[in-house]
Motif scaffolding. Structure first.
Motif, PDB file in Angstrom:
ATOM      1  N   PHE A 146       0.829  -1.201   0.000  1.00 26.27           N
ATOM      2  CA  PHE A 146       0.000   0.000   0.000  1.00 26.27           C
ATOM      3  C   PHE A 146       0.864   1.253   0.000  1.00 26.27           C
ATOM      4  CE2 PHE A 146      -2.249   3.214   2.725  1.00 26.27           C
ATOM      5  CZ  PHE A 146      -3.190   3.603   1.766  1.00 26.27           C
ATOM      6  N   VAL A 147       1.857   1.295   0.875  1.00 24.92           N
ATOM      7  CA  VAL A 147       2.728   2.468   0.954  1.00 24.92           C
ATOM      8  C   VAL A 147       3.546   2.609  -0.325  1.00 24.92           C
ATOM      9  CG1 VAL A 147       4.664   3.526   2.178  1.00 24.92           C
ATOM     10  CG2 VAL A 147       2.789   2.468   3.463  1.00 24.92           C
ATOM     11  N   LYS A 148       3.968   1.495  -0.897  1.00 29.29           N
ATOM     12  CA  LYS A 148       4.726   1.551  -2.153  1.00 29.29           C
ATOM     13  C   LYS A 148       3.899   2.236  -3.242  1.00 29.29           C
ATOM     14  CE  LYS A 148       7.309  -1.243  -5.468  1.00 29.29           C
ATOM     15  NZ  LYS A 148       6.785  -0.512  -6.628  1.00 29.29           N
ATOM     16  N   GLU A 149       2.626   1.897  -3.333  1.00 33.04           N
ATOM     17  CA  GLU A 149       1.773   2.514  -4.344  1.00 33.04           C
ATOM     18  C   GLU A 149       1.548   3.997  -4.044  1.00 33.04           C
ATOM     19  OE1 GLU A 149      -0.943   0.755  -6.751  1.00 33.04           O
ATOM     20  OE2 GLU A 149      -1.038  -1.188  -5.737  1.00 33.04           O
ATOM     21  N   LEU A 150       1.441   4.353  -2.767  1.00 34.77           N
ATOM     22  CA  LEU A 150       1.323   5.770  -2.418  1.00 34.77           C
ATOM     23  C   LEU A 150       2.545   6.544  -2.902  1.00 34.77           C
ATOM     24  CD1 LEU A 150      -0.111   5.807   1.253  1.00 34.77           C
ATOM     25  CD2 LEU A 150      -1.330   6.357  -0.863  1.00 34.77           C
ATOM     26  N   ILE A 151       3.710   5.985  -2.620  1.00 30.74           N
ATOM     27  CA  ILE A 151       4.950   6.654  -3.035  1.00 30.74           C
ATOM     28  C   ILE A 151       5.019   6.753  -4.551  1.00 30.74           C
ATOM     29  CG2 ILE A 151       7.469   6.422  -3.076  1.00 30.74           C
ATOM     30  CD1 ILE A 151       7.258   5.225  -0.237  1.00 30.74           C
ATOM     31  N   ASP A 152       4.583   5.685  -5.246  1.00 30.82           N
ATOM     32  CA  ASP A 152       4.572   5.710  -6.721  1.00 30.82           C
ATOM     33  C   ASP A 152       3.634   6.789  -7.256  1.00 30.82           C
ATOM     34  OD1 ASP A 152       6.375   3.649  -6.752  1.00 30.82           O
ATOM     35  OD2 ASP A 152       4.884   2.079  -7.176  1.00 30.82           O
ATOM     36  N   LEU A 153       2.608   7.141  -6.442  1.00 29.74           N
ATOM     37  CA  LEU A 153       1.675   8.197  -6.841  1.00 29.74           C
ATOM     38  C   LEU A 153       2.184   9.587  -6.465  1.00 29.74           C
ATOM     39  CD1 LEU A 153      -1.710   6.498  -5.815  1.00 29.74           C
ATOM     40  CD2 LEU A 153      -0.973   7.042  -8.153  1.00 29.74           C
ATOM     41  N   GLY A 154       3.404   9.630  -5.892  1.00 28.49           N
ATOM     42  CA  GLY A 154       4.008  10.911  -5.554  1.00 28.49           C
ATOM     43  C   GLY A 154       3.720  11.393  -4.153  1.00 28.49           C
ATOM     44  N   VAL A 155       3.221  10.507  -3.298  1.00 29.42           N
ATOM     45  CA  VAL A 155       2.899  10.894  -1.917  1.00 29.42           C
ATOM     46  C   VAL A 155       4.151  10.800  -1.051  1.00 29.42           C
ATOM     47  CG1 VAL A 155       1.499  10.351   0.119  1.00 29.42           C
ATOM     48  CG2 VAL A 155       0.519  10.095  -2.181  1.00 29.42           C
ATOM     49  N   GLU A 156       4.414  11.832  -0.275  1.00 30.64           N
ATOM     50  CA  GLU A 156       5.509  11.834   0.689  1.00 30.64           C
ATOM     51  C   GLU A 156       5.003  11.160   1.969  1.00 30.64           C
ATOM     52  OE1 GLU A 156       8.572  15.282   1.523  1.00 30.64           O
ATOM     53  OE2 GLU A 156       6.726  15.623   2.660  1.00 30.64           O
ATOM     54  N   VAL A 157       5.789  10.200   2.488  1.00 29.84           N
ATOM     55  CA  VAL A 157       5.327   9.401   3.624  1.00 29.84           C
ATOM     56  C   VAL A 157       6.156   9.693   4.867  1.00 29.84           C
ATOM     57  CG1 VAL A 157       5.022   7.054   4.526  1.00 29.84           C
ATOM     58  CG2 VAL A 157       4.418   7.573   2.143  1.00 29.84           C
ATOM     59  N   ILE A 158       5.458  10.008   5.947  1.00 26.86           N
ATOM     60  CA  ILE A 158       6.073  10.203   7.267  1.00 26.86           C
ATOM     61  C   ILE A 158       5.763   8.947   8.083  1.00 26.86           C
ATOM     62  CG2 ILE A 158       6.095  11.634   9.344  1.00 26.86           C
ATOM     63  CD1 ILE A 158       4.645  13.792   7.540  1.00 26.86           C
ATOM     64  N   SER A 159       6.723   8.484   8.882  1.00 29.32           N
ATOM     65  CA  SER A 159       6.463   7.281   9.649  1.00 29.32           C
ATOM     66  C   SER A 159       7.201   7.308  10.978  1.00 29.32           C
ATOM     67  CB  SER A 159       6.849   6.038   8.845  1.00 29.32           C
ATOM     68  OG  SER A 159       6.320   4.882   9.449  1.00 29.32           O
ATOM     69  N   THR A 160       6.853   6.311  11.831  1.00 31.11           N
ATOM     70  CA  THR A 160       7.428   6.251  13.179  1.00 31.11           C
ATOM     71  C   THR A 160       7.911   4.846  13.506  1.00 31.11           C
ATOM     72  OG1 THR A 160       5.376   5.612  14.278  1.00 31.11           O
ATOM     73  CG2 THR A 160       5.713   7.957  13.940  1.00 31.11           C
ATOM     74  N   GLY A 161       8.852   4.758  14.433  1.00 27.88           N
ATOM     75  CA  GLY A 161       9.259   3.520  15.078  1.00 27.88           C
ATOM     76  C   GLY A 161       9.356   2.301  14.199  1.00 27.88           C
ATOM     77  N   GLY A 162       8.661   1.224  14.647  1.00 27.09           N
ATOM     78  CA  GLY A 162       8.712  -0.055  13.949  1.00 27.09           C
ATOM     79  C   GLY A 162       8.136  -0.001  12.558  1.00 27.09           C
ATOM     80  N   THR A 163       7.153   0.856  12.337  1.00 23.51           N
ATOM     81  CA  THR A 163       6.567   0.994  11.006  1.00 23.51           C
ATOM     82  C   THR A 163       7.602   1.559  10.036  1.00 23.51           C
ATOM     83  OG1 THR A 163       4.398   1.406  11.994  1.00 23.51           O
ATOM     84  CG2 THR A 163       4.677   2.001   9.685  1.00 23.51           C
ATOM     85  N   LYS A 164       8.310   2.570  10.473  1.00 23.48           N
ATOM     86  CA  LYS A 164       9.355   3.184   9.643  1.00 23.48           C
ATOM     87  C   LYS A 164      10.435   2.167   9.305  1.00 23.48           C
ATOM     88  CE  LYS A 164      12.678   7.046   9.744  1.00 23.48           C
ATOM     89  NZ  LYS A 164      13.951   6.307   9.841  1.00 23.48           N
ATOM     90  N   SER A 165      10.829   1.375  10.301  1.00 26.39           N
ATOM     91  CA  SER A 165      11.872   0.361  10.073  1.00 26.39           C
ATOM     92  C   SER A 165      11.417  -0.658   9.039  1.00 26.39           C
ATOM     93  CB  SER A 165      12.213  -0.346  11.387  1.00 26.39           C
ATOM     94  OG  SER A 165      12.741   0.570  12.326  1.00 26.39           O
ATOM     95  N   LEU A 166      10.180  -1.119   9.147  1.00 23.09           N
ATOM     96  CA  LEU A 166       9.659  -2.109   8.197  1.00 23.09           C
ATOM     97  C   LEU A 166       9.646  -1.551   6.785  1.00 23.09           C
ATOM     98  CD1 LEU A 166       8.184  -4.815   7.580  1.00 23.09           C
ATOM     99  CD2 LEU A 166       6.039  -3.582   7.983  1.00 23.09           C
ATOM    100  N   LEU A 167       9.172  -0.322   6.633  1.00 17.83           N
ATOM    101  CA  LEU A 167       9.095   0.267   5.292  1.00 17.83           C
ATOM    102  C   LEU A 167      10.481   0.451   4.694  1.00 17.83           C
ATOM    103  CD1 LEU A 167       6.284   2.914   5.958  1.00 17.83           C
ATOM    104  CD2 LEU A 167       6.053   0.708   4.791  1.00 17.83           C
ATOM    105  N   GLU A 168      11.436   0.893   5.517  1.00 16.05           N
ATOM    106  CA  GLU A 168      12.802   1.087   5.018  1.00 16.05           C
ATOM    107  C   GLU A 168      13.465  -0.237   4.684  1.00 16.05           C
ATOM    108  OE1 GLU A 168      14.059   5.337   7.080  1.00 16.05           O
ATOM    109  OE2 GLU A 168      14.440   3.469   8.195  1.00 16.05           O
ATOM    110  N   GLU A 169      13.172  -1.269   5.467  1.00 13.63           N
ATOM    111  CA  GLU A 169      13.723  -2.594   5.170  1.00 13.63           C
ATOM    112  C   GLU A 169      13.244  -3.107   3.821  1.00 13.63           C
ATOM    113  OE1 GLU A 169      12.454  -4.972   8.425  1.00 13.63           O
ATOM    114  OE2 GLU A 169      13.793  -4.004   9.879  1.00 13.63           O
ATOM    115  N   ASN A 170      12.081  -2.624   3.397  1.00 10.25           N
ATOM    116  CA  ASN A 170      11.533  -3.031   2.105  1.00 10.25           C
ATOM    117  C   ASN A 170      11.844  -2.031   0.997  1.00 10.25           C
ATOM    118  OD1 ASN A 170       9.565  -5.586   2.221  1.00 10.25           O
ATOM    119  ND2 ASN A 170       9.533  -4.538   4.206  1.00 10.25           N
ATOM    120  N   GLY A 171      12.848  -1.188   1.253  1.00 14.22           N
ATOM    121  CA  GLY A 171      13.347  -0.291   0.230  1.00 14.22           C
ATOM    122  C   GLY A 171      12.511   0.936  -0.025  1.00 14.22           C
ATOM    123  N   LEU A 172      11.643   1.291   0.912  1.00 19.72           N
ATOM    124  CA  LEU A 172      10.789   2.453   0.720  1.00 19.72           C
ATOM    125  C   LEU A 172      11.353   3.649   1.477  1.00 19.72           C
ATOM    126  CD1 LEU A 172       7.286   0.729   1.080  1.00 19.72           C
ATOM    127  CD2 LEU A 172       8.592   1.196  -0.998  1.00 19.72           C
TER     128      LEU A 172
END
Length: 512
Positions: free
Chosen positions: A19-45
């Motif tokens: 879901f977040v990957k598609e948001l980023i592909d649509l040009g959305v800037e994503v702010i995140s916290t803690g474990g959520t941020k770590s998970l997204l970054e681990e997946n290259g986002l």
């Protein structure tokens, strides 16, 4: 309004990465916290840390990280309010157009049998509900998602039009407030129980949708079935349906009534229910024997009824069940032979419920127009009371057995209620009458010659001696009732006159 910035911080990470990957592909800037941020970054986002937005570190073990004007100003600013937008610019706050948040797992934490109080407290989310409420309040400008099931439909709208429709944003906001209300209700209930408060100044109960029903009590009424967040094991909400068509509103109510009665027994027992009242109850050395007595109790009324048993249904019992038309059969389990026999009936519902599991008494909720009645569950049995025998004669061993059965069953019959029992089965049930002697006459008429030598159970005291006299003339030899009427002596004298033994329990079992 186009979504330019989204804040994502979730406990339930289901489908989050795509879901977040598609948001980023649509040009959305994503702010995140803690474990959520770590998970997204681990997946290259690529995401922005919350501290980069607030200019302040996450502190107190993460208790304080999103409670900041740079977050809530960006959520609450009304975009078409020039004053709001000017204040954002003056304070260098950027708008946040989407919030994707779900909360610390408080429910899952307190569901653990050995949960520590402090662990429960640490799983009370503060920042999450605050962000959700801010975004939901300002839903005209902010899309707020609390449920992963909504990710795809939001993406589809963004791809189709570049924005989320106001109608969808309103629906999502309503879901958020339902979600936070349920979350707070669980916390309130947990802490209220912890401090032992039994009569709080306000109560908020939360239920989760189990299924939509075809209709309610009648076809013109809409209905749904909701269950508690923590469902007792021995509950219809926890039943496993093995066969048959979907349960109806009336099926569920009748099945619950049958379940509550059969749980009164430890020996093999069978209960047949029609319209919330038992039409037959039998016990025996085996399940097939118990059901045979249940059927014999009222072979007419059981037609189209619901049967509950407290031991496994074997092939022999299934054969007997198969011979009559039933809506539902409830049991802890069915043998394979029993399943082969019963599933031959396409529409017969087969439910398994572990009826023997003991559970804590619950509060009973009953709605009235404009209000709610709350009371303790009626769990008192003969083991919990001190009985007295005011008559000259005491019950024989067989009469005690019949009296016990009558008392267990009458507790579950609509008042005014009279139950006749004999030889490990009910032989007459009088339910829901406006006077007690009327209920007795119905039970006696149903029993006919079986009333001879039977025991009578009454859910409340006799206001006068007419019920005792009617029972005596029908052949009843033993009566169990609460006592406590100002005319008890009249009933006692009448019982002695006919040689009837009478037991007082001191406990009333009204069921309205």
């Amino acid at each position: 309004m186009t979504v330019k910035r989204a804040l994502v911080s979730v406990s339930n990470k289901e489908n989050l990465v795509p879901f977040v990957k598609e948001l980023i592909d649509l040009g959305v800037e994503v702010i995140s916290t803690g474990g959520t941020k770590s998970l997204l970054e681990e997946n290259g986002l690529k995401v922005i840390g919350i501290s980069e937005v607030t200019g302040f570190p996450e502190i107190m073990d993460g208790r304080v990280k999103t409670l900041h004007p740079n977050i809530h100003g960006g959520l609450l600013a009304v975009r078409n309010n020039p004053n709001h937008m000017e204040q954002l610019e003056q304070n260098k706050i950027e708008t946040i157009d989407m919030v994707v948040v779900n909360l610390y797992p408080f429910k899952e934490t307190i569901a653990k049998p050995d949960v520590e109080f402090q662990d429960a407290i640490e799983n009370i989310d503060i920042g999450g509900p605050s962000m959700l409420r801010s975004a939901a309040k300002n839903h005209e400008d902010v899309t707020v998602l609390v449920d992963p099931q909504d990710y795809q439909v939001v993406l589809e709208e963004l791809k189709a039009s570049g924005e989320v429709s106001l109608e969808k944003k309103q629906r999502l906001a309503a879901k958020v407030f339902r979600h936070t209300a349920a979350y707070d209700a669980l916390i309130a209930e947990f802490l209220t129980k912890k401090v032992g408060e039994e009569d709080p100044e306000s109560v908020t109960y939360t239920f989760e949708k189990k299924q939509a029903l075809r209709y309610g009590e009648n076809p013109h009424q809409k209905a749904s079935f909701y269950q508690k967040p923590f469902v007792p094991v021995a509950s219809l909400a926890n039943a496993k349906q093995l066969h048959g068509k979907e349960l109806s509103f009336n099926n569920i109510k009748d099945a619950d009534a049958a379940l509550q009665i059969v749980r009164e027994f430890t020996e093999p027992a069978a209960v047949a229910v029609k319209h919330m009242n038992p039409c037959g109850v039998g016990v025996g050395a085996s399940t097939v024997e118990a059901f045979a007595r249940c059927y014999e109790a009222d072979p007419t009324s059981i037609f189209g009824g619901i049967v509950a048993l407290n031991h496994e249904v074997d092939g022999e019992t299934a054969t007997k069940l198969h011979e009559i038309f039933l809506e539902i059969v409830i049991a802890p389990s069915f043998s394979q032979e029993a399943l082969d026999i019963l599933t031959a009936k396409k529409n017969l519902r087969l439910l398994t419920i572990d009826v023997k599991v003991l559970s804590k008494p619950e509060k009973v909720l009953q709605s009235v127009r404009g209000g709610l009645l709350v009371q303790d569950e009626d769990t008192l049995s003969l083991d919990d009371v001190e009985v007295t025998i005011p008559t000259k004669r005491e019950p024989s061993d067989q009469e005690w057995k019949d009296l016990t059965l009558a008392w267990k069953v009458v507790k579950h019959v609509k008042s005014n209620a009279i139950v006749l029992a004999k030889d490990e089965m009910t032989v007459g049930v009088g339910a829901g009458q406006m006077n007690r002697v009327g209920a007795a006459k119905i039970a006696i008429e149903q029993a006919l010659e079986k009333a001879q030598g039977s025991a009578l159970g009454s859910d409340a005291f006799f206001p006068m001696s007419d019920t005792v006299e009617a029972a005596a003339k029908a052949g009843v030899t033993a009566i169990i009732q609460p006592g406590g009427s100002i005319k008890d002596e009249d009933s006692i004298r009448m019982a002695d006159e006919y040689g009837i033994t009478m037991v007082f329990t001191g406990v009333r079992h009204f069921k309205h």
